[in-house]
Write an enzyme that holds these catalytic residues in place. Structure first.
Site, PDB file in Angstrom:
ATOM      1  N   THR A 208      38.190 -62.676 -24.802  1.00  0.00           N
ATOM      2  CA  THR A 208      37.418 -63.837 -24.364  1.00  0.00           C
ATOM      3  C   THR A 208      35.940 -63.481 -24.210  1.00  0.00           C
ATOM      4  O   THR A 208      35.584 -62.336 -23.946  1.00  0.00           O
ATOM      5  CB  THR A 208      37.935 -64.369 -23.008  1.00  0.00           C
ATOM      6  OG1 THR A 208      37.867 -63.318 -22.035  1.00  0.00           O
ATOM      7  CG2 THR A 208      39.361 -64.869 -23.134  1.00  0.00           C
ATOM      8  N   ASN A 210      32.979 -63.888 -21.827  1.00  0.00           N
ATOM      9  CA  ASN A 210      32.765 -64.129 -20.399  1.00  0.00           C
ATOM     10  C   ASN A 210      31.336 -64.628 -20.199  1.00  0.00           C
ATOM     11  O   ASN A 210      30.382 -63.900 -20.472  1.00  0.00           O
ATOM     12  CB  ASN A 210      33.003 -62.831 -19.618  1.00  0.00           C
ATOM     13  CG  ASN A 210      32.902 -63.028 -18.126  1.00  0.00           C
ATOM     14  OD1 ASN A 210      33.358 -64.021 -17.586  1.00  0.00           O
ATOM     15  ND2 ASN A 210      32.284 -62.067 -17.455  1.00  0.00           N
ATOM     16  N   GLU A 256      35.620 -68.128 -18.842  1.00  0.00           N
ATOM     17  CA  GLU A 256      35.914 -67.318 -20.018  1.00  0.00           C
ATOM     18  C   GLU A 256      36.418 -68.211 -21.143  1.00  0.00           C
ATOM     19  O   GLU A 256      37.174 -69.160 -20.903  1.00  0.00           O
ATOM     20  CB  GLU A 256      36.967 -66.265 -19.691  1.00  0.00           C
ATOM     21  CG  GLU A 256      36.529 -65.277 -18.609  1.00  0.00           C
ATOM     22  CD  GLU A 256      37.627 -64.297 -18.278  1.00  0.00           C
ATOM     23  OE1 GLU A 256      37.833 -63.357 -19.059  1.00  0.00           O
ATOM     24  OE2 GLU A 256      38.288 -64.491 -17.246  1.00  0.00           O
TER      25      GLU A 256
END
Length: 307
Positions: A208, A210, A256
Site C-alpha cells: 500500500t 501510505n 493507506e
C-alpha cells in the site's frame, strides 16, 4: 491562472476586474455558482475573471471556535479554481491586521484601490471586515457611490436544505459519501505525500501507499473504501483503508491505498484519492490469514465496481 498573494497586490495592473469573494472552503456547487457568475460577467465583457479568498482559515486567527476540518487543501483549491477558468486568484493573508479592517476600508483600500473591481459577486450570506460588520447591503451601497456593480447570488439548495461546507462535513462524518459528492459536484478527494509506513501490507501481499495528508481533512468513518487514485496525470483503481489497523494494534490513524495492477515506486510523490464508495467497517481479525482473505474480497469488490 496567476496567484497573487496580499503582499503582491500592488503588482496587479489590470482594471475592470470581475471578482468573486468568499472563504470558498469547500468549493461546492454553491461556491461554484458564485465564481461562475464572475467568470461569465468577465467573459461577456473581456474583463479579468478573479477570485479573492483567504489563507489561513479565519477561525485559525480569530479567537473562539477552532477551525473546521478541511474539505479541500490550499493546493486543491488553487487547482479547482484554475480548472474553472479563473484568471487571477487573490489570496488574502488572514491575520490580526486584516481582521481589524473596517468594511469601508476593505472596499476602498483593497477592492477599489488595488484590485480595481468592475463587478463583485458574493453569496447572499457574505459577511466581512471587523467583527463581520460588512454585508451585502454595504457592498451595494458602496458600489453605488464608487461605480462598481454588486451581484448577490442565492446559493443552491438540495433536498430543501442549503448547500454549505458544514453540511458536507456532516455528510462525510456520517459516511454519506454519495450525498457529499452530489453537493460538491465531484468526488470527495484527499491528497497527500506517499511516505514510508510499517510495510505491513507488503508483507501480506498487498503493498500500500501510505499517505501523509496535506491538510486536516474532514474524515469519513474508519473503514475500507473503493477509490480512484490520481498522480502524474494518470488514474488508477484502488482500495483504500482509513483507520488504525486494529489487527496490528496501531496507535495512530493512517490512510493507506492499495492500487490495483500497479507496481511502481510512489515514495515522495503527491497522490490524490477520490473516495467513491464505502465497502466495510474496519475490523480486528483473529489471524493474518483471515485479514488476507478479506482483503482479497475487498479488491474483488472494488474491481467489479470500478473497472
Amino acid at each position: 491562472m496567476q496567484i497573487i498573494t496580499s503582499k503582491e497586490y500592488n503588482k496587479y495592473r489590470k482594471s475592470n476586474t470581475c471578482l468573486a469573494i468568499g472563504a470558498f472552503d469547500g468549493l461546492h456547487k454553491g461556491h461554484q455558482l458564485i465564481i461562475n457568475e464572475a467568470i461569465k460577467e468577465a467573459r461577456e465583457n473581456n474583463y479579468p475573471a478573479a477570485v479573492l479568498s483567504f489563507h489561513p482559515h479565519p477561525l485559525e486567527i480569530i479567537p473562539g471556535n477552532p477551525p473546521p476540518p478541511s474539505i479541500v487543501s490550499r493546493r486543491q483549491k488553487i487547482s479547482i479554481l484554475q480548472e474553472m477558468g479563473v484568471d487571477y486568484y487573490f489570496e488574502q493573508e488572514f491575520n490580526q491586521e486584516f481582521a481589524a479592517l473596517r468594511a469601508e476600508e476593505f472596499i476602498n483600500e483593497i477592492l477599489i484601490g488595488k484590485i480595481r473591481i468592475n463587478t463583485v459577486v458574493v453569496g447572499d450570506d457574505f459577511r466581512f471586515a471587523h467583527k463581520n460588520e460588512g454585508n451585502v447591503e454595504i457592498l451595494k451601497e458602496m458600489g453605488s457611490l464608487h461605480g462598481y456593480q454588486t451581484k448577490i447570488i442565492s446559493q443552491l439548495h438540495a433536498s430543501d436544505d442549503r448547500i454549505s461546507s458544514t453540511r458536507i462535513r456532516n455528510l462525510l462524518k456520517h459516511g454519506k459519501i454519495k450525498k457529499a459528492k452530489k453537493l460538491l459536484g465531484r468526488p470527495y478527494q484527499m491528497c497527500g505525500k506517499v511516505v514510508h509506513g510499517k510495510k505491513i501490507g507488503r508483507k501480506l501481499g498487498f503493498p500500500t501507499a501510505n499517505l501523509k495528508l496535506e491538510t486536516n481533512y474532514a474524515l469519513p468513518p474508519e473503514g475500507v473504501y473503493a477509490a480512484q487514485v490520481k498522480f502524474d496525470g494518470r488514474e488508477y483503481i484502488a482500495a483504500a483503508n482509513l483507520g488504525y489497523n486494529p489487527t496490528f494494534n496501531n496507535q495512530d490513524i493512517s490512510f493507506e491505498v492499495y492500487i490495483l495492477d500497479f507496481e511502481d515506486d510512489l515514495y515522495d510523490k503527491r497522490v490524490c484519492v477520490d473516495i467513491i464508495e464505502f465497502i466495510r467497517d474496519e475490523k480486528d481479525f483473529n489471524t493474518k490469514e483471515e485479514l488476507i482473505a478479506q482483503m482479497e474480497q475487498d479488491v474483488l469488490y472494488t474491481r467489479k465496481l470500478l473497472c
